[in-house]
Design an enzyme around this catalytic site. Structure first.
Site, PDB file in Angstrom:
ATOM      1  N   TRP A   1       0.826  -1.210   0.000  1.00 32.93           N
ATOM      2  CA  TRP A   1       0.000   0.000   0.000  1.00 32.93           C
ATOM      3  C   TRP A   1       0.859   1.258   0.000  1.00 32.93           C
ATOM      4  O   TRP A   1       0.586   2.222  -0.714  1.00 32.93           O
ATOM      5  CB  TRP A   1      -0.950  -0.039   1.179  1.00 32.93           C
TER       6      TRP A   1
ATOM      7  N   ARG B   1      12.388   0.220   5.563  1.00 31.39           N
ATOM      8  CA  ARG B   1      13.180  -0.082   6.757  1.00 31.39           C
ATOM      9  C   ARG B   1      14.352  -0.997   6.420  1.00 31.39           C
ATOM     10  O   ARG B   1      15.439  -0.885   6.982  1.00 31.39           O
ATOM     11  CB  ARG B   1      12.279  -0.742   7.811  1.00 31.39           C
TER      12      ARG B   1
ATOM     13  N   LYS C   1      -5.159   0.125   9.102  1.00 33.20           N
ATOM     14  CA  LYS C   1      -6.556  -0.035   9.490  1.00 33.20           C
ATOM     15  C   LYS C   1      -6.641  -1.159  10.518  1.00 33.20           C
ATOM     16  O   LYS C   1      -6.338  -2.308  10.206  1.00 33.20           O
ATOM     17  CB  LYS C   1      -7.417  -0.396   8.276  1.00 33.20           C
TER      18      LYS C   1
ATOM     19  N   SER D   1      -9.751   0.218  -1.180  1.00 34.77           N
ATOM     20  CA  SER D   1      -8.587   0.388  -2.061  1.00 34.77           C
ATOM     21  C   SER D   1      -7.662  -0.814  -1.988  1.00 34.77           C
ATOM     22  O   SER D   1      -7.034  -1.041  -0.959  1.00 34.77           O
ATOM     23  CB  SER D   1      -7.809   1.645  -1.655  1.00 34.77           C
TER      24      SER D   1
ATOM     25  N   LYS E   1     -14.205  -3.726   9.407  1.00 38.13           N
ATOM     26  CA  LYS E   1     -14.444  -4.381   8.116  1.00 38.13           C
ATOM     27  C   LYS E   1     -13.479  -5.533   7.894  1.00 38.13           C
ATOM     28  O   LYS E   1     -13.825  -6.516   7.222  1.00 38.13           O
ATOM     29  CB  LYS E   1     -14.389  -3.370   6.972  1.00 38.13           C
TER      30      LYS E   1
ATOM     31  N   SER F   1      -8.368  -9.328  -1.195  1.00 39.02           N
ATOM     32  CA  SER F   1      -8.443  -9.039   0.233  1.00 39.02           C
ATOM     33  C   SER F   1      -7.754 -10.128   1.054  1.00 39.02           C
ATOM     34  O   SER F   1      -8.112 -11.303   0.977  1.00 39.02           O
ATOM     35  CB  SER F   1      -9.909  -8.926   0.668  1.00 39.02           C
ATOM     36  N   ARG F   2      -6.790  -9.739   1.867  1.00 40.34           N
ATOM     37  CA  ARG F   2      -6.078 -10.696   2.719  1.00 40.34           C
ATOM     38  C   ARG F   2      -7.000 -11.287   3.773  1.00 40.34           C
ATOM     39  O   ARG F   2      -6.917 -12.477   4.093  1.00 40.34           O
ATOM     40  CB  ARG F   2      -4.893  -9.996   3.392  1.00 40.34           C
ATOM     41  N   ASN F   3      -7.871 -10.447   4.336  1.00 41.21           N
ATOM     42  CA  ASN F   3      -8.770 -10.929   5.379  1.00 41.21           C
ATOM     43  C   ASN F   3      -9.793 -11.909   4.818  1.00 41.21           C
ATOM     44  O   ASN F   3     -10.104 -12.923   5.444  1.00 41.21           O
ATOM     45  CB  ASN F   3      -9.455  -9.741   6.052  1.00 41.21           C
TER      46      ASN F   3
END
Length: 346
Positions: A11, A34, A116, A151, A204, A267-269
């Site tokens: 993202w 990083r 999120k 998104s 969500k 969507s990962r979830n």
């Protein structure tokens, strides 16, 4: 505008690419990683091979791996990197937000996070926190907010039409985010309800696990619609109890993000729910995903905050029972369908 994106995941990379590619704005954008090795590969190949493979990074996009602890004025220091910036974007997962905000606490320019979720409770005596609550503890003087909404990173990176919401109690933060990212392919709305926007983005993810499970069990489109609708009611109840406006949940960061995350296979979830429906353990599902699925880490905190406030969230509770191994997928469905009849309440 000088924009620094701190975090080179999917993202963060997509948003940096979008800002850098806006022909009308002519921003100066730097993407900070990083991991110095990751930054070196991105610099050499002009591609984020790990998180956004196949997407070209334009020559104008700067790449940095300056050490966070280096606040000196040396040319390659973190202090020099953020010096003179107009906007700092924190693109870390929720678990990394607190540490990053600590590094930025003295900044006097707008800061916005992309994560999120809820921060996991730091002790048995405390509750998990939303991003703005973490910021209030760690860097209370920052002018800060969040950028949220439906998104998928890959679609933003490809320049496919997307709409987001810039949320902050500070008008200058909202205005800066709109100026930074509004483009022919990315529409950015402003909203001062930071609580509602963050609750929508957090809950969500949990609900998307439930919908993924539903679809993985082939329960049908009726069941999917019921889960999304009743899930939205749960999200709204928790948000209002935390001080949000109910109408926020009918917008991009509520209904919009819920529909996308629950039904889109990027969507990962949702993928976690689908994997659990196939009989995988939670650890197997997380390992096979290879990326952070915030709903896995936020689910317990969502239920804990709801219980503390006396808010009923049966779908979220079923997800927690499933993730904790207290229920099998079919048992979670049976528990939800076996609830007593009730009047429909938003």
């Amino acid at each position: 505008m000088k924009i620094i994106v701190l975090g080179a995941g999917a993202w963060g990379t997509a948003l940096a690419l979008s800002a850098c590619s806006n022909p009308a704005a002519r921003h100066t954008v730097t993407l900070w990683a990083r991991d110095a090795a990751q930054a070196a590969v991105m610099q050499a190949r002009r591609e984020n091979v790990r998180y956004l493979p196949g997407v070209n990074l334009p020559p104008a996009l700067g790449i940095s791996s300056a050490r966070l602890s280096d606040a000196s004025a040396a040319p390659d220091s973190f202090g020099r990197l953020i010096d003179g910036a107009d906007l700092l974007i924190v693109a870390t997962p929720m678990a990394g937000l607190r540490a990053m905000l600590a590094h930025l606490s003295a900044c006097r320019v707008p800061v916005a996070w992309l994560c999120k979720g809820f921060e996991v409770a730091r002790s048995l005596e405390t509750l998990g926190l939303l991003a703005h609550e973490v910021q209030a503890q760690e860097a209370p003087d920052l002018m800060a907010g969040g950028l949220s909404g439906p998104s998928f990173a890959l679609e933003v990176a490809r320049g496919q039409p997307t709409a987001l919401v810039a949320a902050s109690v500070h008008a200058v933060v909202r205005d800066t985010l709109v100026a930074a990212f509004h483009s022919p392919t990315l529409r950015v709305y402003a909203n001062d309800d930071i609580v509602g926007v963050e609750v929508g983005g957090a809950v969500k993810n949990v609900l998307a696990i439930a919908v993924g499970l539903c679809d993985g069990l082939n329960l049908g489109l009726n069941a999917r619609a019921a889960l999304i609708t009743r899930g939205l009611a749960e999200m709204t109840r928790l948000g209002v109890a935390l001080g949000a406006r109910a109408e926020t949940f009918m917008g991009l960061s509520g209904l919009g993000d819920l529909v996308l995350t629950a039904t889109g296979d990027l969507s990962r979830n949702r993928q976690i729910g689908l994997a659990l429906a196939r009989g995988q353990t939670l650890q197997q599902a997380v390992d096979s995903l290879g990326h952070v699925a915030e709903g896995v880490y936020s689910a317990r905190t969502v239920v804990q905050r709801a219980a503390y406030l006396g808010v009923e969230m049966p779908i979220a509770q079923a997800v927690v029972a499933l993730l904790d191994g207290q229920m099998k997928p079919v048992e979670a469905v049976a528990a939800l369908m076996g609830r007593d009849p009730a009047n429909e309440q938003p």
